[in-house]
Write an enzyme that holds these catalytic residues in place. Structure first.
Site, mmCIF file in Angstrom:
data_model
loop_
_atom_site.group_PDB
_atom_site.id
_atom_site.type_symbol
_atom_site.label_atom_id
_atom_site.label_comp_id
_atom_site.label_asym_id
_atom_site.label_seq_id
_atom_site.Cartn_x
_atom_site.Cartn_y
_atom_site.Cartn_z
ATOM 1 N N ASP A 127 0.834 -1.208 0.000
ATOM 2 C CA ASP A 127 0.000 0.000 0.000
ATOM 3 C C ASP A 127 0.869 1.259 0.000
ATOM 4 O OD1 ASP A 127 -2.320 1.430 -0.009
ATOM 5 O OD2 ASP A 127 -2.780 1.134 2.113
ATOM 6 N N ASN B 223 -10.370 -3.207 -5.891
ATOM 7 C CA ASN B 223 -9.652 -2.274 -6.776
ATOM 8 C C ASN B 223 -10.407 -2.051 -8.092
ATOM 9 O OD1 ASN B 223 -6.265 -3.374 -5.879
ATOM 10 N ND2 ASN B 223 -7.550 -1.781 -4.969
HETATM 11 C C1 FPP Z 1 -2.009 0.233 -3.176
HETATM 12 O O1 FPP Z 1 -1.544 1.555 -3.301
HETATM 13 C C2 FPP Z 1 -1.555 -0.557 -4.301
HETATM 14 C C3 FPP Z 1 -2.370 -1.074 -5.240
HETATM 15 C C4 FPP Z 1 -3.815 -0.894 -5.270
HETATM 16 C C5 FPP Z 1 -1.833 -1.831 -6.353
HETATM 17 C C6 FPP Z 1 -0.566 -2.566 -6.084
HETATM 18 C C7 FPP Z 1 -0.090 -3.014 -7.389
HETATM 19 C C8 FPP Z 1 1.170 -3.070 -7.780
HETATM 20 C C9 FPP Z 1 2.339 -2.772 -6.925
HETATM 21 C C10 FPP Z 1 1.453 -3.459 -9.183
HETATM 22 C C11 FPP Z 1 0.942 -4.801 -9.587
HETATM 23 C C12 FPP Z 1 1.533 -5.141 -10.865
HETATM 24 C C13 FPP Z 1 2.213 -6.266 -11.125
HETATM 25 C C14 FPP Z 1 2.869 -6.387 -12.435
HETATM 26 C C15 FPP Z 1 2.314 -7.380 -10.169
HETATM 27 P P1 FPP Z 1 -2.619 2.705 -3.364
HETATM 28 O O2 FPP Z 1 -2.833 3.048 -4.780
HETATM 29 O O3 FPP Z 1 -3.842 2.333 -2.609
HETATM 30 O O4 FPP Z 1 -1.830 3.855 -2.650
HETATM 31 P P2 FPP Z 1 -2.457 5.000 -1.723
HETATM 32 O O5 FPP Z 1 -3.018 4.304 -0.509
HETATM 33 O O6 FPP Z 1 -1.260 5.826 -1.417
HETATM 34 O O7 FPP Z 1 -3.489 5.705 -2.544
#
Ligand code: FPP
Length: 228
Positions: A17, A65
């Site tokens: 996250d 998501n």
């Molecule tokens: C949370 O950060 C992260 C996600 C929703 C996606 C995680 C995905 C990846 C790291 C990439 C996956 C891809 C591959 C190729 C495996 P957030 O967007 O919720 O961050 P925030 O809480 O700061 O808004």
């Protein structure tokens, strides 16, 4: 195990996250944070394998998501399309076996095809596993496992567990969540029953082997009684 021997978690789950905030703080689009997040996967998984962890489950895309802005969902799917194969090749080259958890039928055909190709690249004789949770939701997994168990006859813990995406993987020992929130967010709900939980404010793209090593030290100091 001797009392002075380090206890190493066999299976670690990671909730990655903080990508969005990492990007926003740099005045970059959120997708730049996800790109930085992908780059961080191989080094962190390698650091876990180096200390003896056998299996790492990565929460890469949750069923929830899907509800983000279409542009962000499309960008995440595109990132999976472009980066999943190079990333998993790096992990396979480090001796890992790559598996997926989740309802992957949600993804476009070409992305599903990439996942099948990755599964075919796995080699025998592996010692490590990387389980990538894609369109994964813990509640959905529990309902699915319950349905499969009831279709197969008697519902027991054993028949239920056979229907989990993680069937065959070691029990989950530890969950790491970056990005400051202290919750499981529908991640491995059944498997988390006795997992040790670790939370850090560090945003996923900044999380590294040093902080993970400190968590392993803390894990080592915890007494796991499993309710006994
Ligand atoms: C949370 O950060 C992260 C996600 C929703 C996606 C995680 C995905 C990846 C790291 C990439 C996956 C891809 C591959 C190729 C495996 P957030 O967007 O919720 O961050 P925030 O809480 O700061 O808004």
């Amino acid at each position: 195990m001797k009392s002075d021997e380090a206890k190493i978690p066999r299976h670690v789950g990671i909730i990655m996250d903080g990508n969005g905030r990492w990007a926003t703080r740099r005045m970059l689009p959120r997708t730049a944070g996800h790109r930085a997040g992908v780059k961080n996967i191989t080094p962190v998984v390698s650091a876990a394998f180096d200390v003896g962890v056998e299996c790492v489950t990565l929460y890469a895309f949750s069923t929830e998501n899907r509800g983000r802005d279409k542009a962000e969902v499309d960008a995440l799917i595109d990132l999976i399309r472009k980066r999943l194969k190079p990333m998993t090749r790096e992990l396979i080259a480090r001796g890992a076996h790559v598996v997926f958890s989740g309802d992957t039928s949600y993804f476009p055909d070409d992305v599903q095809q990439i996942m099948s190709e990755i599964a075919a690249e796995n080699v025998d004789g592996y010692e490590k596993t990387v389980n990538i949770a894609l369109d994964y939701g813990g509640r959905e997994e529990i309902v699915r496992a319950a349905k499969l168990a009831s279709e197969s006859g008697e519902v027991t813990a054993q028949s239920f567990e056979r229907g989990l995406y993680t069937y065959g993987l070691p029990d989950l020992d530890m969950i790491v969540r970056t990005g400051g929130e202290k919750r499981l967010s529908n991640f491995l709900l059944y498997q988390a029953a006795y997992a040790e939980l670790f939370f850090t404010d560090t945003l996923w793209p900044d999380f590294g082997g040093e902080e993970l090593a400190e968590m392993f030290c803390q894990y080592n100091k915890r007494t796991r009684r499993f309710g006994k």
